[in-house]
Design an enzyme around this catalytic site. Structure first.
Site, PDB file in Angstrom:
ATOM      1  N   TYR A  67       0.825  -1.213   0.000  1.00  0.00           N
ATOM      2  CA  TYR A  67       0.000   0.000   0.000  1.00  0.00           C
ATOM      3  C   TYR A  67       0.858   1.262   0.000  1.00  0.00           C
ATOM      4  O   TYR A  67       0.532   2.245  -0.662  1.00  0.00           O
ATOM      5  CB  TYR A  67      -0.995  -0.006   1.170  1.00  0.00           C
ATOM      6  CG  TYR A  67      -2.195  -0.858   0.832  1.00  0.00           C
ATOM      7  CD1 TYR A  67      -3.212  -0.358   0.027  1.00  0.00           C
ATOM      8  CD2 TYR A  67      -2.286  -2.180   1.252  1.00  0.00           C
ATOM      9  CE1 TYR A  67      -4.297  -1.142  -0.339  1.00  0.00           C
ATOM     10  CE2 TYR A  67      -3.365  -2.978   0.902  1.00  0.00           C
ATOM     11  CZ  TYR A  67      -4.367  -2.447   0.112  1.00  0.00           C
ATOM     12  OH  TYR A  67      -5.430  -3.226  -0.259  1.00  0.00           O
ATOM     13  N   ARG A  70       2.014   1.850  -3.424  1.00  0.00           N
ATOM     14  CA  ARG A  70       0.945   2.407  -4.264  1.00  0.00           C
ATOM     15  C   ARG A  70       0.651   3.861  -3.900  1.00  0.00           C
ATOM     16  O   ARG A  70       0.362   4.675  -4.765  1.00  0.00           O
ATOM     17  CB  ARG A  70      -0.320   1.541  -4.141  1.00  0.00           C
ATOM     18  CG  ARG A  70      -0.136   0.181  -4.820  1.00  0.00           C
ATOM     19  CD  ARG A  70      -1.281  -0.735  -4.512  1.00  0.00           C
ATOM     20  NE  ARG A  70      -2.551  -0.275  -5.050  1.00  0.00           N
ATOM     21  CZ  ARG A  70      -3.751  -0.666  -4.577  1.00  0.00           C
ATOM     22  NH1 ARG A  70      -3.821  -1.510  -3.570  1.00  0.00           N
ATOM     23  NH2 ARG A  70      -4.849  -0.218  -5.121  1.00  0.00           N
ATOM     24  N   ASP A 104      -7.447   5.521  -5.887  1.00  0.00           N
ATOM     25  CA  ASP A 104      -6.327   6.430  -6.133  1.00  0.00           C
ATOM     26  C   ASP A 104      -6.661   7.907  -5.955  1.00  0.00           C
ATOM     27  O   ASP A 104      -5.764   8.764  -5.994  1.00  0.00           O
ATOM     28  CB  ASP A 104      -5.725   6.180  -7.533  1.00  0.00           C
ATOM     29  CG  ASP A 104      -6.754   6.319  -8.655  1.00  0.00           C
ATOM     30  OD1 ASP A 104      -7.720   7.097  -8.516  1.00  0.00           O
ATOM     31  OD2 ASP A 104      -6.574   5.636  -9.696  1.00  0.00           O
ATOM     32  N   HIS A 119     -14.611   1.678  -2.793  1.00  0.00           N
ATOM     33  CA  HIS A 119     -13.591   0.854  -2.138  1.00  0.00           C
ATOM     34  C   HIS A 119     -12.664   1.678  -1.252  1.00  0.00           C
ATOM     35  O   HIS A 119     -11.570   1.225  -0.914  1.00  0.00           O
ATOM     36  CB  HIS A 119     -12.788   0.074  -3.188  1.00  0.00           C
ATOM     37  CG  HIS A 119     -13.622  -0.933  -3.926  1.00  0.00           C
ATOM     38  ND1 HIS A 119     -13.227  -1.532  -5.100  1.00  0.00           N
ATOM     39  CD2 HIS A 119     -14.846  -1.447  -3.657  1.00  0.00           C
ATOM     40  CE1 HIS A 119     -14.171  -2.372  -5.515  1.00  0.00           C
ATOM     41  NE2 HIS A 119     -15.161  -2.325  -4.665  1.00  0.00           N
ATOM     42  N   CYS A 130     -10.257  -0.649  16.222  1.00  0.00           N
ATOM     43  CA  CYS A 130     -11.431   0.154  16.599  1.00  0.00           C
ATOM     44  C   CYS A 130     -11.879   1.083  15.474  1.00  0.00           C
ATOM     45  O   CYS A 130     -12.839   1.832  15.638  1.00  0.00           O
ATOM     46  CB  CYS A 130     -11.130   0.964  17.856  1.00  0.00           C
ATOM     47  SG  CYS A 130      -9.959   2.310  17.592  1.00  0.00           S
ATOM     48  N   CYS A 160      -5.702   2.583  21.109  1.00  0.00           N
ATOM     49  CA  CYS A 160      -6.258   1.331  21.663  1.00  0.00           C
ATOM     50  C   CYS A 160      -5.272   0.164  21.532  1.00  0.00           C
ATOM     51  O   CYS A 160      -5.539  -0.931  22.013  1.00  0.00           O
ATOM     52  CB  CYS A 160      -7.579   0.976  20.969  1.00  0.00           C
ATOM     53  SG  CYS A 160      -7.370   0.154  19.364  1.00  0.00           S
ATOM     54  N   GLY A 197     -13.738   1.587 -18.116  1.00  0.00           N
ATOM     55  CA  GLY A 197     -12.461   1.053 -17.640  1.00  0.00           C
ATOM     56  C   GLY A 197     -12.585   0.100 -16.474  1.00  0.00           C
ATOM     57  O   GLY A 197     -11.737   0.080 -15.591  1.00  0.00           O
ATOM     58  N   THR A 198     -13.652  -0.691 -16.492  1.00  0.00           N
ATOM     59  CA  THR A 198     -13.771  -1.715 -15.438  1.00  0.00           C
ATOM     60  C   THR A 198     -14.100  -3.061 -16.066  1.00  0.00           C
ATOM     61  O   THR A 198     -14.833  -3.124 -17.055  1.00  0.00           O
ATOM     62  CB  THR A 198     -14.836  -1.341 -14.379  1.00  0.00           C
ATOM     63  OG1 THR A 198     -14.981  -2.447 -13.473  1.00  0.00           O
ATOM     64  CG2 THR A 198     -16.186  -0.981 -14.977  1.00  0.00           C
TER      65      THR A 198
END
Ligand code: OAD
Length: 254
Positions: A67, A70, A104, A119, A130, A160, A197-198
């Site tokens: 991640y 990215r 993005d 997403h 939490c 936490c 584009g999917t």
């Protein structure tokens, strides 16, 4: 030059309600790899190794490495003409709903007013236990806060005690309820719906174009390749979204 049908041109001139669903393909021309393409993420990794709660519990360092890589990539790139043309389209349609599966943030950066990010957004950070939010809400490139630059070998902890995680939706997790409701309503009410584009295979996003069509929308797909959705479309425009969306906008409103 794409063959944009007169029907689409007329429908867009008259339309008050338009919805758009985008996927990784719209960001490909900005330099973001897609998931299932030739050089896509899922050709090199398995989703369950990187994009699930189990993966994070097993190896948080590996997940954060991916991640953070990215995030760094997204900060180096810019929105492309496809993103900007959708911002232009929004100015002409009174009820325009931008739904994206992309994390993005490029629609936001291009200027789309209220993209529904199904997403999540890769720049968000929250506690894995939490869910306390550790994000800086300003996603602009200039405001990328040091606070959320995660060192994968030293992941910060919440008050936490839980580890911080990216604020995206992983496989097996529920999508944000309001995002789903808003996307579903806008799809069902739309007069014209664009799927751009999917690969149109990940649910619930893949359901929205069908819901639009079942409720009478004119369904348009823009993609370099056909998808499982293509046979259901009223119009399939084959090519790059960065070429085709600006052509549509110029044709209809110039
Ligand atoms: P995919 O990688 O599955 O599909 C990208 C689509 O974009 C393909 O159909 C390509 O043919 C198309 N494409 C590539 N370049 C294009 C271009 N320049 N112009 C137009 N089309 C182009 O990506 P998504 O459909 O976004 O979820 O994937 C959906 C979800 O699956 C993602 O949000 C992600 C992934 O696993 C999660 O991580 C939860």
């Amino acid at each position: 030059m794409t063959n944009i049908s007169n029907i689409l041109i007329e429908k867009l001139r008259d339309a008050t309600k338009v919805a758009v669903l985008t996927g990784a393909g719209i960001s490909a021309e900005s330099g973001v790899p897609t998931f299932r393409g030739k050089d896509g993420w899922w050709k090199k990794h398995r989703p369950e190794e990187l994009a699930t709660h189990e993966a994070f519990s097993r190896d948080p360092e590996l997940v954060w490495e991916w991640y953070q890589y990215r995030r760094d990539l997204v900060l180096k790139i810019e929105p492309n003409p496809g993103h900007y043309a959708l911002v232009e389209m929004e100015k002409h349609i009174s009820e325009f709903t931008m739904i994206t599966q992309n994390v993005d943030g490029l629609h936001r950066r291009a200027g789309s007013s209220a993209p529904i990010e199904l997403h999540g957004n890769i720049m968000l950070t929250k506690c894995v236990s939490c869910s306390k939010d550790y994000s800086n809400k300003n996603h602009s490139k200039e405001n990328y806060p040091d606070l959320i630059k995660i060192d994968p070998s030293n992941i910060p902890k919440c008050t936490c005690g839980g580890l911080l995680r990216p604020g995206v939706v992983w496989f097996g997790e529920m999508l944000p309820e309001k995002a789903m409701e808003d996307a579903q309503r806008a799809s069902a009410q739309s007069e014209v719906f664009f799927s751009i584009g999917t690969s149109a295979i990940v649910y619930p996003a893949a359901y929205y174009p069908l819901s639009a069509k079942n409720n009478g929308a004119y369904l348009v797909e823009i993609n370099i390749d056909s998808t499982p959705l293509t046979p259901d479309c009223d119009l399939f425009l084959q090519g790059k979204s960065g070429d085709i969306i600006p052509e549509i906008v110029n044709e209809v409103w110039d």
